[in-house]
Design an enzyme around this catalytic site. Structure first.
Site, PDB file in Angstrom:
ATOM      1  N   LYS A  22       0.842  -1.202   0.000  1.00  0.00           N
ATOM      2  CA  LYS A  22       0.000   0.000   0.000  1.00  0.00           C
ATOM      3  C   LYS A  22       0.877   1.252   0.000  1.00  0.00           C
ATOM      4  CE  LYS A  22      -1.609   1.790   4.061  1.00  0.00           C
ATOM      5  NZ  LYS A  22      -1.437   3.222   4.181  1.00  0.00           N
ATOM      6  N   ARG A  94      -3.922  10.628   4.382  1.00  0.00           N
ATOM      7  CA  ARG A  94      -2.751  11.465   4.555  1.00  0.00           C
ATOM      8  C   ARG A  94      -1.731  11.273   3.433  1.00  0.00           C
ATOM      9  NH1 ARG A  94       0.631  14.142   8.306  1.00  0.00           N
ATOM     10  NH2 ARG A  94       2.657  13.703   7.457  1.00  0.00           N
ATOM     11  N   ASP A 118      -3.750  12.522  12.954  1.00  0.00           N
ATOM     12  CA  ASP A 118      -4.577  11.336  12.784  1.00  0.00           C
ATOM     13  C   ASP A 118      -4.427  10.450  13.998  1.00  0.00           C
ATOM     14  OD1 ASP A 118      -2.230   9.914  12.448  1.00  0.00           O
ATOM     15  OD2 ASP A 118      -2.337   9.951  10.274  1.00  0.00           O
TER      16      ASP A 118
HETATM   17  C1  UD1 Z   1       5.070   6.402   6.424  1.00  0.00           C
HETATM   18  C2  UD1 Z   1       4.053   5.291   6.298  1.00  0.00           C
HETATM   19  C3  UD1 Z   1       3.647   4.761   7.657  1.00  0.00           C
HETATM   20  C4  UD1 Z   1       4.870   4.348   8.439  1.00  0.00           C
HETATM   21  C5  UD1 Z   1       5.878   5.490   8.481  1.00  0.00           C
HETATM   22  C6  UD1 Z   1       7.179   5.114   9.153  1.00  0.00           C
HETATM   23  C7  UD1 Z   1       2.842   5.858   4.283  1.00  0.00           C
HETATM   24  C8  UD1 Z   1       1.547   6.272   3.685  1.00  0.00           C
HETATM   25  N1  UD1 Z   1       2.883   5.789   5.613  1.00  0.00           N
HETATM   26  O1  UD1 Z   1       4.418   7.483   7.097  1.00  0.00           O
HETATM   27  O2  UD1 Z   1       2.774   3.642   7.476  1.00  0.00           O
HETATM   28  O3  UD1 Z   1       4.475   4.031   9.758  1.00  0.00           O
HETATM   29  O4  UD1 Z   1       6.193   5.925   7.147  1.00  0.00           O
HETATM   30  O5  UD1 Z   1       7.727   4.000   8.568  1.00  0.00           O
HETATM   31  O6  UD1 Z   1       3.787   5.558   3.576  1.00  0.00           O
HETATM   32  N2  UD1 Z   1       7.845  13.986  10.864  1.00  0.00           N
HETATM   33  C9  UD1 Z   1       8.003  15.317  11.208  1.00  0.00           C
HETATM   34  N3  UD1 Z   1       8.139  16.225  10.196  1.00  0.00           N
HETATM   35  C10 UD1 Z   1       8.125  15.890   8.880  1.00  0.00           C
HETATM   36  C11 UD1 Z   1       7.946  14.531   8.537  1.00  0.00           C
HETATM   37  C12 UD1 Z   1       7.806  13.594   9.547  1.00  0.00           C
HETATM   38  O7  UD1 Z   1       8.022  15.668  12.366  1.00  0.00           O
HETATM   39  O8  UD1 Z   1       8.265  16.783   8.026  1.00  0.00           O
HETATM   40  C13 UD1 Z   1       7.695  12.985  11.940  1.00  0.00           C
HETATM   41  C14 UD1 Z   1       6.310  12.376  11.983  1.00  0.00           C
HETATM   42  O9  UD1 Z   1       5.414  13.166  12.738  1.00  0.00           O
HETATM   43  C15 UD1 Z   1       6.579  11.033  12.622  1.00  0.00           C
HETATM   44  C16 UD1 Z   1       7.979  10.665  12.116  1.00  0.00           C
HETATM   45  O10 UD1 Z   1       8.563  11.898  11.669  1.00  0.00           O
HETATM   46  O11 UD1 Z   1       6.617  11.158  14.021  1.00  0.00           O
HETATM   47  C17 UD1 Z   1       7.995   9.654  10.999  1.00  0.00           C
HETATM   48  O12 UD1 Z   1       7.273  10.143   9.889  1.00  0.00           O
HETATM   49  P1  UD1 Z   1       7.511   9.645   8.407  1.00  0.00           P
HETATM   50  O13 UD1 Z   1       8.700   8.737   8.352  1.00  0.00           O
HETATM   51  O14 UD1 Z   1       7.503  10.819   7.508  1.00  0.00           O
HETATM   52  O15 UD1 Z   1       6.226   8.747   8.150  1.00  0.00           O
HETATM   53  P2  UD1 Z   1       5.079   8.944   7.090  1.00  0.00           P
HETATM   54  O16 UD1 Z   1       5.660   9.205   5.737  1.00  0.00           O
HETATM   55  O17 UD1 Z   1       4.053   9.883   7.624  1.00  0.00           O
END
Ligand code: UD1
Length: 425
Positions: A22, A94, A118
């Site tokens: 996914k 998202r 979320d």
């Molecule tokens: C993606 C996955 C999710 C998975 C996660 C970590 C998708 C749709 N979702 O989520 O299933 O659990 O990777 O493997 O692919 N953060 C910030 N600032 C930013 C970006 C991220 O603070 O600009 C923080 C987030 O709040 C979170 C952490 O970094 O606490 C990890 O986020 P990230 O690795 O970006 O995960 P997602 O891409 O949201």
């Protein structure tokens, strides 16, 4: 919303086939925006998020068709596309944020609704926006939308150091960088298999990317990309969920179309818990012949233990021998489901980002509610070993990550049925 009605106690045995990831498919659909023409993506799971992404692409001007039988999506991208991602779609999924990078790259602008928090946490976008700003873009927050403008001459390649190897930020900057002027270096990049998948598709399209699968991605901008035909990497989280299903029910499951190397730590943990894991030509086989031993885990970016398997492992620890500490380092809201698990008699205490689980010899069936995809999977797994009947409510969350979950479980021997709320009343 549907519910799953589970009678616990069955030992799961048999074979399952895992589809495309996914978290990769959705991003590959966004990648398609980078090249006018017809892009075909295979192994795209039949889940509602794919429908939402297809609708988003249509609103941007694309023609999108999805064939559920062949799991293939065909996206026709016009020369000129729109640049707005509306709140009604972004709030439902998202991952819509994945269009941000391609829109800025293709059109020089993006108006993307802010997704908000979320069920698993607040999930910032600061690294996405700081990176785009370093590439010369202006970013403002207007009326709930992230409004981005690239310089007239296009985004400018630069070095970006991510504070944390964020999956989403790496994807945004990767997709923004492939057609930028000059070289973009993403330092401390995420290296999840889904990121590698996006890189591989981009390279097939004509992008120049070095360091794929490492923390340092070097992207040399090219003037244009070509549409391609591509097959999504298999879903390691779904494969990992099947592995826990075998371990928790003391079963024997052969998982096809899975890459055990993408699950190295998770499978190693299951071996520590007492499972026997063997690689096969198409995936792996996992057998469990005794009550599992409790295992500590700490979630980390890949290749660390995946946060998306954390609830399933908490469920396993809930019936394991001994006590375990689970540390969640990515999403602060991820322990919310523990209260639901407690309704089944699990003994879990949380303190900040730690959860202490004392394994019980058994759980006791009860009504519970899925709060997100993976929490839902964890609750179903717990229901499989709980005494009596467990009803898992709000299974639409589970449907977002697992295609035909209850049908596959039934084939493995579980006693689980889907009922609509109307059937219950
Ligand atoms: C993606 C996955 C999710 C998975 C996660 C970590 C998708 C749709 N979702 O989520 O299933 O659990 O990777 O493997 O692919 N953060 C910030 N600032 C930013 C970006 C991220 O603070 O600009 C923080 C987030 O709040 C979170 C952490 O970094 O606490 C990890 O986020 P990230 O690795 O970006 O995960 P997602 O891409 O949201």
């Amino acid at each position: 919303m549907d519910v799953f009605r589970i009678q616990g106690g069955a030992r799961l045995a048999g074979e399952v086939y895992v589809s495309g990831a996914k978290n990769s498919s959705l991003k590959l659909m966004a990648v398609a925006l980078l090249a006018p023409g017809v892009t075909t993506i295979h192994a795209v799971p039949n889940i509602v998020d794919v429908t939402i992404m297809a609708e988003l692409l249509r609103r941007l001007g694309c023609t999108v068709s999805y064939d559920a039988t062949s799991e293939t999506v065909v996206i026709e991208v016009p020369e000129v596309i729109e640049h707005r991602a509306d709140y009604d779609l972004v709030r439902r999924m998202r991952a819509s944020i994945a269009v941000l990078g391609p829109l800025v790259a293709r059109t020089g602008a993006a108006d993307v609704a802010l997704p908000g928090g979320d069920a698993i946490g607040s999930r910032g976008l600061d690294m996405h926006t700081a990176g785009l700003e370093r590439m010369g873009a202006t970013v403002t927050n207007e009326h709930g939308y992230l409004v981005v403008h690239a310089p007239l001459e296009g985004l400018i390649g630069t070095q970006v150091f991510l504070d944390f190897p964020s999956v989403g930020a790496t994807e945004t900057l990767l997709m923004a960088g492939v057609t930028a002027n000059g070289t973009t270096v993403i330092d401390n990049a995420a290296r999840e298999p889904e990121i590698v998948d996006i890189c591989n598709m981009l390279v097939r399209m004509g992008a120049q990317i070095e360091g794929i699968g490492s923390h340092l991605l070097t992207i040399t901008g090219v003037s244009a990309l070509n549409p391609v035909e591509y097959t999504t990497v298999s879903d390691r989280i779904v494969a990992g969920t099947w592995a826990v299903a075998a371990a928790i029910t003391q079963g024997d499951i052969t998982v096809h179309n899975a890459n055990p190397d993408h699950l190295a730590i998770a499978l190693e943990k299951l071996v520590t818990a007492g499972a026997i894991v063997n690689k096969t030509g198409t995936g792996f086989r996992i057998q469990m012949e005794r009550r599992p031993t409790a295992i500590d885990i700490a979630t980390l970016p890949y290749p660390g233990f995946p946060t998306d398997l954390q609830p399933q492992f908490i469920a396993l620890n809930a019936i394991a021998e001994g006590s375990a500490m689970v540390t969640e380092n990515l999403f602060e809201g991820r322990f919310r489901f523990v209260q639901e698990l407690s309704r089944l008699g699990a003994e879990v205490r949380t303190d900040g980002h730690h959860a202490l689980i004392r394994g019980r010899t058994g759980l006791s069936g009860a009504p519970v509610e899925a709060t997100d995809i993976r929490a839902g999977a964890g609750l179903v797994l717990a229901g499989l070993v709980a005494d009596g009947e467990t009803t898992v409510h709000a299974v639409d969350h589970i449907d977002r990550g697992y295609v035909n979950f209850e049908k596959q479980l039934t084939l493995l021997g579980a006693d689980i049925v889907r009922e609509s709320i109307a059937d219950l009343s």
